[in-house]
Design an enzyme around this catalytic site. Sequence first.
Site, PDB file in Angstrom:
ATOM      1  N   ASN A  36       0.802  -1.075   0.153  1.00 40.86           N
ATOM      2  CA  ASN A  36      -0.094   0.071  -0.166  1.00 40.86           C
ATOM      3  C   ASN A  36       0.934   1.291  -0.108  1.00 40.86           C
ATOM      4  OD1 ASN A  36      -2.705  -1.316   0.213  1.00 40.86           O
ATOM      5  ND2 ASN A  36      -2.466  -1.425   2.122  1.00 40.86           N
ATOM      6  N   HIS A  42      -7.981   1.054  -3.388  1.00 39.79           N
ATOM      7  CA  HIS A  42      -8.139  -0.058  -2.179  1.00 39.79           C
ATOM      8  C   HIS A  42      -7.806   0.661  -0.759  1.00 39.79           C
ATOM      9  CE1 HIS A  42      -6.926  -3.436  -0.236  1.00 39.79           C
ATOM     10  NE2 HIS A  42      -5.696  -3.232   0.071  1.00 39.79           N
TER      11      HIS A  42
END
Length: 204
Positions: free
Chosen positions: A24, A79
Amino acid sequence: GIMKGVIENVIKYSPRAIIIVVANPMDTLTYLALKASGLPKNRIIGMGGALDSARFKCYLAKATGANINNVDGMVIGGHGDTTMIPLVSKATVNGVPAVANTMVGGATLTKLIGTSAWYAPGAGAAMMVEAILNDQKKMVPCCCYLDGEYGQKDICIGVPAIIGRKGIEKIVKIDLTKEEAEKFAASAEAVRKTNNILHEIKAL
């Protein structure tokens, strides 16, 4: 930076590699990997959607008491807790649209889905690797580079795609409700904001 170095080494030693990005911020790192590598867009995939969709199905099964194998659901968009979009309009339980089930409202799902990791990221990545190695041509929601699809350009974001030996073989166009389309556009804007930081720090 580090990412660029890693990508350059991967390509040097495995010129035919298909890269799955798991870290991420997923959508931004997938975009960075694509730009830094110079690889064709089908060979860089972010894993977010597979993970979020698996969680969505878990919650749908839990909320309805159905067997998870009889539950179908998909998450698109960025996401992140604020950018993921569970497609409630397309979700089914035992073949019946889930929205018909009063226990499952969109807000509840979004609230539920943002919490614990039901499905290990490792399992999501393994599923994608399997789809590539075995040329499964499987529809998987994942982070792909868009060039006009879903009204977006020059961005990596979660959409359904057919995954096979070439990586992303095709981006699947599904009809979104007006609300879902608006949420997707807002999600893309949020992802772009993060992408802009890459330009500011001269990572691109």
